[in-house]
Write an enzyme that holds these catalytic residues in place. Structure first.
Site, mmCIF file in Angstrom:
data_model
loop_
_atom_site.group_PDB
_atom_site.id
_atom_site.type_symbol
_atom_site.label_atom_id
_atom_site.label_comp_id
_atom_site.label_asym_id
_atom_site.label_seq_id
_atom_site.Cartn_x
_atom_site.Cartn_y
_atom_site.Cartn_z
ATOM 1 N N GLU A 72 0.701 -1.311 -0.090
ATOM 2 C CA GLU A 72 -0.035 -0.018 0.030
ATOM 3 C C GLU A 72 0.911 1.314 -0.079
ATOM 4 O O GLU A 72 1.748 1.601 0.723
ATOM 5 C CB GLU A 72 -0.791 -0.323 1.383
ATOM 6 C CG GLU A 72 -1.916 1.235 1.586
ATOM 7 C CD GLU A 72 -2.755 1.335 0.176
ATOM 8 O OE1 GLU A 72 -3.381 0.475 -0.199
ATOM 9 O OE2 GLU A 72 -2.730 2.713 -0.396
ATOM 10 N N THR A 126 -5.674 1.610 -5.497
ATOM 11 C CA THR A 126 -5.765 0.066 -5.517
ATOM 12 C C THR A 126 -6.291 -1.041 -6.332
ATOM 13 O O THR A 126 -5.486 -1.860 -6.891
ATOM 14 C CB THR A 126 -5.921 -0.488 -4.053
ATOM 15 O OG1 THR A 126 -5.636 0.492 -3.118
ATOM 16 C CG2 THR A 126 -5.323 -1.813 -3.573
ATOM 17 N N HIS A 146 -1.401 3.552 4.710
ATOM 18 C CA HIS A 146 -2.509 4.345 3.822
ATOM 19 C C HIS A 146 -2.429 5.512 4.327
ATOM 20 O O HIS A 146 -2.470 6.024 5.514
ATOM 21 C CB HIS A 146 -3.855 3.505 3.944
ATOM 22 C CG HIS A 146 -4.572 4.069 2.979
ATOM 23 N ND1 HIS A 146 -5.338 5.166 2.935
ATOM 24 C CD2 HIS A 146 -5.088 3.400 1.684
ATOM 25 C CE1 HIS A 146 -6.235 5.335 1.711
ATOM 26 N NE2 HIS A 146 -5.948 4.057 1.285
ATOM 27 N N ASP A 199 1.254 -0.192 -4.852
ATOM 28 C CA ASP A 199 0.392 -0.051 -5.842
ATOM 29 C C ASP A 199 0.243 1.215 -6.340
ATOM 30 O O ASP A 199 -0.496 1.218 -7.518
ATOM 31 C CB ASP A 199 -0.918 -0.420 -4.861
ATOM 32 C CG ASP A 199 -1.320 0.299 -3.589
ATOM 33 O OD1 ASP A 199 -0.372 1.272 -3.194
ATOM 34 O OD2 ASP A 199 -2.545 0.111 -3.271
ATOM 35 N N HIS A 200 0.483 2.112 -5.743
ATOM 36 C CA HIS A 200 0.232 3.521 -6.441
ATOM 37 C C HIS A 200 1.233 4.542 -5.598
ATOM 38 O O HIS A 200 1.727 4.159 -4.466
ATOM 39 C CB HIS A 200 -1.091 3.977 -6.304
ATOM 40 C CG HIS A 200 -2.129 3.745 -5.225
ATOM 41 N ND1 HIS A 200 -1.821 4.531 -4.079
ATOM 42 C CD2 HIS A 200 -2.834 2.763 -4.862
ATOM 43 C CE1 HIS A 200 -2.571 4.162 -3.059
ATOM 44 N NE2 HIS A 200 -3.298 3.077 -3.613
#
Ligand code: GP9
Ligand code: MN
Length: 420
Positions: free
Chosen positions: A38, A82, A197, A256-257
């Site tokens: 994440e 995600t 996150h 993921d990003h």
């Protein structure tokens, strides 16, 4: 329209990259463990705060002989975050320029990696400590062909062990082990982590790392949750070893990003020690990719090939000894000599080993001097064409007009993700 699929096939067939003979089948018959890291950006690797490594476990994994680490790997996600990364990995197609493809296109026909693996004898599962409807996962996963979805109902979630979106990574990995140990092998298991996150807060009892001191609270706390994730991952690797599953598995860990948006450029300039302009901002879209194959002894741990999430499906399928030439893929095997190093980002920016096309400007790598647009024109055309064709497939639900041989169409009604 049915005839539109032919243009796509012509493109993806011409784009196909033959497997690298040294890598094809090296993980045949092994379990595949994906870890979606994440919000993890590559600048965290080997980064130190107050003389301490933020991610000591990942840093050591990067130097491990059984690992290949890709230093020029990019996320290609858009607003679906995600879930966009999941889409790219499963289909080797791009997520949409607007909105979330998981939410709006879950009824489409797909020939997703879970279904492909299932039909090659794998059990396929997702593990996630949030509720199953987030990003419409419980619907989309059926179209992709996942056998099992271990959502939050499979875990003991309390006020004490959860934060923000759900169960914290350490108890979540730990509670996932018994499910994995019972699973029929070979399996493909995807772990979607959660604790690192936005806004990167954490209960005080779980903080074991200093915050940075830029004065931007998002950036400052980013290091604490990253460190927690690193510890959680180390614990997971140890538990995999204890369970005996480690030796029979390959690990694919990917960011993921981004975690830090452009709203934090000032603080990020302090962190990376250079001004975060448009050029640097695009370079910061690098996310880690680790391919870890226990027992292997790779010549080189750091691989500098340029690529993105679109490339993971062909890369991994080839490692498992599964040919991909009949599947419609926009990405190519990262280990192939014919791999395509033009990396389109979802906002239309394009990164290649030599140039970065950002907005309507062209820059040379790695220093980011602005150069004539001519230098970027050819790669930009290819990248935009690729995004356009991929979007046509998704908007037109074109895979329903194409049937790879040896592949049985997925029927979403065959799947049911029960609450525990
Ligand atoms: C939610 C988790 C986070 O279940 O996957 O989603 P994100 O906000 O990163 O897309
Ligand atoms: Mn995410």
């Amino acid at each position: 329209e049915e005839s539109d699929i032919q243009e796509v096939l012509d493109y993806t067939e011409a784009n196909h990259a033959a497997p690298n003979e040294d890598m094809f089948g090296i993980a045949e018959g092994k379990n595949v463990v994906y870890v979606s890291m994440e919000s993890f950006q590559s600048f965290l690797m080997n980064y130190e705060l107050e003389g301490q490594e933020v991610t000591p476990f990942l840093n050591s994994l990067m130097k491990d002989k059984s690992t290949v680490y890709f230093e020029n790997f990019f996320h290609q996600t858009g607003q679906g975050k995600t879930s966009d990364s999941e889409f790219l990995l499963a289909n080797s197609m791009y997520a949409l320029p607007q909105g979330s493809v998981f939410s709006t296109k879950a009824q489409n026909t797909y020939q997703g990696q879970p279904a492909i693996l299932s039909q090659n004898g794998y059990t396929t599962s997702v593990f996630h400590g949030n509720n199953k409807t987030f990003w419409n996962r419980d619907v989309m996963y059926k179209s992709l062909g996942y056998d099992n979805f271990f959502d939050e109902t499979y875990y003991d979630v309390t006020e004490d062990n959860s934060h923000n979106y759900g169960l914290m990574d350490k108890p979540w990995f730990e509670q996932s082990m018994p499910y994995m140990e019972e699973m029929e092998q070979p399996f493909m298991a995807k772990f979607i982590t959660l604790t690192h996150h936005y806004p990167f807060t954490m209960p005080e009892k779980d903080q074991s790392f200093p915050a940075a001191s830029t004065g931007d609270s998002t950036v400052d706390h980013y290091f604490q949750t990253a460190h927690y994730f690193d510890e959680a991952l180390e614990q997971f690797f140890n538990q995999m070893k204890e369970s005996g599953l480690y030796e029979d598995s390959v690990f694919v860990l990917y960011g993921d990003h981004y975690g830090i948006s452009e709203n934090h450029d000032r603080a990020m300039s302090e962190i990376i020690g250079k001004e975060v302009n448009d050029y640097q901002s695009a370079q910061l879209q690098r996310v880690p990719l680790f391919i870890h194959v226990p027992g292997e002894n790779f010549d080189q741990q750091i691989n500098s090939t340029y690529g993105g999430q679109i490339d993971l499906r062909p890369t991994v399928l080839h490692m498992l000894g599964i040919e991909t030439d009949e599947y419609i893929s926009f990405g190519t095997d990262l280990f192939s000599e014919e791999h395509n190093e033009i990396v389109p980002l979802r906002n239309g920016n394009v990164i290649t080993p030599e140039f970065s096309k950002i907005g309507d400007k062209c820059y040379s790598n790695p220093h980011g001097e602005e150069v004539e647009m001519d230098n970027c024109e050819a790669v930009n055309e290819i990248a935009q064409k690729e995004l356009e064709l991929s979007d046509e497939v998704v908007y037109g639900d074109l895979l329903r007009f194409y049937q790879p041989s040896n592949f049985e169409a997925v029927n979403p009604n065959d799947y049911d993700y029960l609450n525990r």
